[in-house]
Design a protein around this motif. Sequence first.
Motif, PDB file in Angstrom:
ATOM      1  N   LEU A 122      90.419   4.320  21.679  1.00 46.19           N
ATOM      2  CA  LEU A 122      89.320   4.078  20.756  1.00 46.19           C
ATOM      3  C   LEU A 122      88.079   3.491  21.441  1.00 46.19           C
ATOM      4  CD1 LEU A 122      91.372   2.615  17.785  1.00 46.19           C
ATOM      5  CD2 LEU A 122      90.582   4.964  18.073  1.00 46.19           C
ATOM      6  N   VAL A 123      86.944   3.900  20.958  1.00 47.90           N
ATOM      7  CA  VAL A 123      85.664   3.332  21.390  1.00 47.90           C
ATOM      8  C   VAL A 123      84.838   3.054  20.132  1.00 47.90           C
ATOM      9  CG1 VAL A 123      85.602   4.534  23.622  1.00 47.90           C
ATOM     10  CG2 VAL A 123      84.547   5.596  21.652  1.00 47.90           C
ATOM     11  N   VAL A 124      83.897   2.128  20.265  1.00 44.78           N
ATOM     12  CA  VAL A 124      83.020   1.862  19.131  1.00 44.78           C
ATOM     13  C   VAL A 124      81.646   2.448  19.454  1.00 44.78           C
ATOM     14  CG1 VAL A 124      81.961   0.113  17.675  1.00 44.78           C
ATOM     15  CG2 VAL A 124      84.306  -0.179  18.420  1.00 44.78           C
ATOM     16  N   HIS A 125      81.210   3.309  18.576  1.00 43.97           N
ATOM     17  CA  HIS A 125      79.967   4.053  18.795  1.00 43.97           C
ATOM     18  C   HIS A 125      78.859   3.491  17.899  1.00 43.97           C
ATOM     19  CE1 HIS A 125      77.288   7.508  19.087  1.00 43.97           C
ATOM     20  NE2 HIS A 125      77.334   7.653  17.782  1.00 43.97           N
ATOM     21  N   HIS A 126      77.670   3.425  18.457  1.00 49.98           N
ATOM     22  CA  HIS A 126      76.510   3.023  17.660  1.00 49.98           C
ATOM     23  C   HIS A 126      75.983   4.240  16.903  1.00 49.98           C
ATOM     24  CE1 HIS A 126      76.081  -0.670  20.153  1.00 49.98           C
ATOM     25  NE2 HIS A 126      75.583  -1.141  19.036  1.00 49.98           N
ATOM     26  N   ILE A 127      75.852   4.117  15.597  1.00 51.88           N
ATOM     27  CA  ILE A 127      75.368   5.241  14.800  1.00 51.88           C
ATOM     28  C   ILE A 127      73.889   5.485  15.100  1.00 51.88           C
ATOM     29  CG2 ILE A 127      75.027   6.120  12.451  1.00 51.88           C
ATOM     30  CD1 ILE A 127      77.544   4.263  11.739  1.00 51.88           C
ATOM     31  N   GLU A 128      73.101   4.442  14.957  1.00 50.69           N
ATOM     32  CA  GLU A 128      71.688   4.535  15.348  1.00 50.69           C
ATOM     33  C   GLU A 128      71.639   4.119  16.808  1.00 50.69           C
ATOM     34  OE1 GLU A 128      68.678   5.107  13.764  1.00 50.69           O
ATOM     35  OE2 GLU A 128      69.586   5.612  11.833  1.00 50.69           O
ATOM     36  N   LYS A 129      71.007   4.928  17.622  1.00 49.48           N
ATOM     37  CA  LYS A 129      70.987   4.634  19.049  1.00 49.48           C
ATOM     38  C   LYS A 129      70.424   3.247  19.349  1.00 49.48           C
ATOM     39  CE  LYS A 129      70.981   9.096  21.265  1.00 49.48           C
ATOM     40  NZ  LYS A 129      70.143  10.101  21.894  1.00 49.48           N
ATOM     41  N   PHE A 130      71.101   2.607  20.251  1.00 51.09           N
ATOM     42  CA  PHE A 130      70.714   1.310  20.776  1.00 51.09           C
ATOM     43  C   PHE A 130      69.226   1.199  21.076  1.00 51.09           C
ATOM     44  CE2 PHE A 130      72.771  -2.033  23.548  1.00 51.09           C
ATOM     45  CZ  PHE A 130      73.578  -2.485  22.533  1.00 51.09           C
ATOM     46  N   SER A 131      68.758   2.101  21.871  1.00 52.42           N
ATOM     47  CA  SER A 131      67.386   2.025  22.362  1.00 52.42           C
ATOM     48  C   SER A 131      66.385   2.223  21.241  1.00 52.42           C
ATOM     49  CB  SER A 131      67.165   3.069  23.444  1.00 52.42           C
ATOM     50  OG  SER A 131      67.543   4.329  22.944  1.00 52.42           O
ATOM     51  N   GLU A 132      66.781   2.993  20.233  1.00 59.90           N
ATOM     52  CA  GLU A 132      65.836   3.303  19.167  1.00 59.90           C
ATOM     53  C   GLU A 132      65.838   2.261  18.068  1.00 59.90           C
ATOM     54  OE1 GLU A 132      66.907   7.286  18.117  1.00 59.90           O
ATOM     55  OE2 GLU A 132      66.390   7.945  20.138  1.00 59.90           O
TER      56      GLU A 132
END
Length: 139
Positions: free
Chosen positions: A102-112
């Motif tokens: 498992l990994v945790v993904h950012h829905i809205e991109k970090f940089s944005e």
Amino acid sequence: MARDSFIFYREYKEAIDSIKDKKKKLMFYEIITEYTFYGTIPENIDVGIRAMFILIKDKLDKANKSYWNYEDRRSSKYKNWKKQVLIRDSYTCQRCGSKENLVVHHIEKFSENKKLRFDVNNGITLCQKCHKEVHEYEG
Ligand SMILES: [Zn+2]
Ligand SMILES: [Zn+2]
């Protein structure tokens, strides 16, 4: 520097597709695998293939540096965010139901969207396979 998760970057895929020689294609795979898991680049490998990999890797590293602030990534705040998302999702991939890798993904991109960086609602639990597909889809 080993990565948290194995993302098969589109740039690598394009490079592999552009290599005609089957043996060299395999060499490129070998470099990616070693670099991803151990953070090292094999020495005794075709010079051209090695150079090709380094060129792409440097480009990706540069992009990742601006995408991921290393300090943020190592922070307890980040670790806590990750844990909260995993608990909310019952340690299950929200795309395929897998409970492994498992990994945790950012829905809205970090940089944005820096404000949503540690927002639990902006995180989703995925398995590595689905995570890879999500990133490929995003481009
Ligand atoms: Zn999955
Ligand atoms: Zn992601």
